[in-house]
Scaffold this motif. Structure first.
Motif, PDB file in Angstrom:
ATOM      1  N   UNK A 189      -4.574   2.469   2.866  1.00  0.00           N
ATOM      2  CA  UNK A 189      -5.039   3.023   3.943  1.00  0.00           C
ATOM      3  C   UNK A 189      -6.140   3.562   4.422  1.00  0.00           C
ATOM      4  N   UNK A 190      -5.994   4.486   3.502  1.00  0.00           N
ATOM      5  CA  UNK A 190      -8.108   5.249   3.650  1.00  0.00           C
ATOM      6  C   UNK A 190      -8.605   4.733   3.247  1.00  0.00           C
ATOM      7  N   UNK A 191      -8.299   3.832   1.668  1.00  0.00           N
ATOM      8  CA  UNK A 191      -9.413   2.719   0.611  1.00  0.00           C
ATOM      9  C   UNK A 191      -9.454   1.499   2.042  1.00  0.00           C
ATOM     10  N   UNK A 192      -8.710   1.310   2.921  1.00  0.00           N
ATOM     11  CA  UNK A 192      -9.034   0.029   3.019  1.00  0.00           C
ATOM     12  C   UNK A 192      -9.467   0.434   4.582  1.00  0.00           C
ATOM     13  N   UNK A 193     -10.016   1.754   5.348  1.00  0.00           N
ATOM     14  CA  UNK A 193      -9.932   1.960   6.472  1.00  0.00           C
ATOM     15  C   UNK A 193     -11.714   1.911   6.036  1.00  0.00           C
ATOM     16  N   UNK A 204       5.438   6.853  -3.066  1.00  0.00           N
ATOM     17  CA  UNK A 204       4.867   5.738  -2.620  1.00  0.00           C
ATOM     18  C   UNK A 204       3.766   6.159  -1.135  1.00  0.00           C
ATOM     19  N   UNK A 205       4.983   7.655  -0.387  1.00  0.00           N
ATOM     20  CA  UNK A 205       3.898   7.379   0.853  1.00  0.00           C
ATOM     21  C   UNK A 205       2.194   7.901   0.102  1.00  0.00           C
ATOM     22  N   UNK A 206       2.646   8.946  -0.693  1.00  0.00           N
ATOM     23  CA  UNK A 206       1.261   8.977  -0.879  1.00  0.00           C
ATOM     24  C   UNK A 206       0.127   8.296  -1.426  1.00  0.00           C
ATOM     25  N   UNK A 207       1.184   7.236  -1.592  1.00  0.00           N
ATOM     26  CA  UNK A 207       0.199   6.000  -2.396  1.00  0.00           C
ATOM     27  C   UNK A 207      -0.024   4.869  -1.435  1.00  0.00           C
ATOM     28  N   UNK A 208       0.258   4.976  -0.323  1.00  0.00           N
ATOM     29  CA  UNK A 208       0.189   4.061   0.714  1.00  0.00           C
ATOM     30  C   UNK A 208      -0.813   4.716   1.705  1.00  0.00           C
ATOM     31  N   UNK A 209      -0.849   6.427   1.849  1.00  0.00           N
ATOM     32  CA  UNK A 209      -1.679   6.922   2.314  1.00  0.00           C
ATOM     33  C   UNK A 209      -3.516   6.923   1.526  1.00  0.00           C
ATOM     34  N   UNK A 210      -3.321   6.743   0.198  1.00  0.00           N
ATOM     35  CA  UNK A 210      -5.230   6.391  -0.264  1.00  0.00           C
ATOM     36  C   UNK A 210      -5.108   4.858   0.202  1.00  0.00           C
TER      37      UNK A 210
END
Length: 269
Positions: free
Chosen positions: A88-92, A80-86
Motif C-alpha cells: 500500500x505504501x508503494x502504491x501510494x 501478510x499484513x506487513x506485506x500488504x502495508x508495504x
C-alpha cells in the motif's frame, strides 16, 4: 572416606543436624492443585522442586498441535499484513508520482499557446489544454468525456471523425486543413508494447496569417503603383528597394539605385 569423616565429626560431639547430606533425598514435595486453589496458595510460594497433582492442563498442554498451528497462522497473518502495508505504501508513492507527472504534463500543455488535445481510441477527449478550451468556447468539464460532436458543427465533426478513423487504421501522422482557417496536426500515441492508446493533436489557426499575407499583398501593390517616388534604406543608409515611380522620376533603374546612398539622387550624376 566421606563416611569416616562424618563419624569423626560425631565423635567430636558435633550436632547431627549440622552434618551435610552425602546424597540428595529421592523424596519430592507433592501438592494437590485443588487444595492449593481452595486455600488460595500461589504456586510461586512453593519449593522449586515440587510436584503438583490434579492440575488442570493449560491450553498449550491440552492441545499442543492446535496451539502450534494457531501460533503459525498468527505469524503468517502478521507477515501478510506487513506485506500488504508495504504494498500500500508503494502504491501510494507510485500514485503520487503519477499524479505529479500528470500535473506536469497538464502544465506543459497549458503553456503551449495553440490548442492541443488527446483523445482515446474511442475518439473521446481525455485531456485538453487551456488554449483548446478558449478555441472552442467551452469549459474543460464540458469537453472531457465527449466526442468532437460536442465542440464542433456536424459537418466539421463528421469530417474530423473520418480523419481520426483513417489515422487509427493507417497509422503514422496526419495534417489537414479545414475551411482555409485552421490546420490539424495529429499523431498516434503508442504504448511501450506498441499498442495504440489514442490520438494527440494540435490545431493551428492560420486565419491571422492569411490576413497578414493579404495585407502584405495590398501594401506591395500600393508600393508598386504609387504615383510618388518611394525608396527603402537599411541601417547604413543604403537603398535596398525602390518603386517604379522613383525610376521614372530619377531616371535611375532599380538595379542602379540598390546599394547606393540616397544622396545620389541630389548629386545630378
Amino acid at each position: 572416606r566421606e563416611l569416616a569423616g562424618l563419624i569423626n565429626r560425631l565423635l567430636k560431639h558435633e550436632s547431627f543436624t549440622q552434618l551435610p547430606r552425602l546424597i540428595e533425598s529421592p523424596n519430592r514435595f507433592i501438592f494437590d492443585a485443588r487444595e492449593l486453589k481452595r486455600f488460595k496458595i500461589s504456586e510461586r510460594a512453593l519449593p522449586t522442586d515440587r510436584q503438583i497433582l490434579n492440575r488442570s492442563p493449560e491450553l498449550w498442554e491440552a492441545y499442543p498441535k492446535t496451539f502450534v498451528s494457531a501460533i503459525a497462522l498468527l505469524v503468517i497473518l502478521l507477515l501478510l499484513i506487513s506485506l500488504q502495508a508495504r504494498l500500500m505504501r508503494t502504491k501510494r508513492r507510485s500514485a503520487l508520482a503519477v499524479e505529479r507527472e500528470l500535473v506536469l504534463m497538464q502544465t506543459l500543455m497549458n503553456a503551449i499557446p495553440f490548442p492541443v488535445f488527446y483523445k482515446g481510441v474511442d475518439l473521446i477527449y481525455k485531456r485538453v489544454n487551456s488554449a483548446f478550451t478558449g478555441f472552442v468556447g467551452k469549459s474543460e468539464q464540458e469537453i472531457l468525456g465527449q466526442t468532437i460532436s460536442a465542440v464542433a458543427d456536424e459537418p466539421i465533426a463528421e469530417f474530423c471523425t473520418i480523419k481520426d478513423r483513417d489515422l487509427l487504421e493507417l497509422g503514422n501522422q496526419q495534417v489537414y486543413g479545414i475551411a482555409h482557417e485552421v490546420v490539424f496536426h495529429k499523431a498516434l500515441v503508442r504504448l511501450a508494447n506498441g499498442d495504440v492508446d489514442g490520438i494527440v493533436g494540435a490545431i493551428v489557426d492560420i486565419s491571422d496569417n492569411r490576413a497578414q499575407i493579404a495585407r502584405l499583398g495590398l501594401y506591395a501593390s500600393m508600393f508598386e503603383h504609387a504615383a510618388v517616388a518611394i525608396i527603402v534604406t537599411d541601417a547604413e543608409n543604403r537603398i535596398v528597394v525602390s518603386n517604379p515611380a522613383m525610376s521614372r522620376i530619377s531616371g535611375y533603374s532599380q538595379s542602379e539605385l540598390v546599394g547606393q546612398n540616397p544622396r545620389i539622387l541630389a548629386s545630378g550624376q
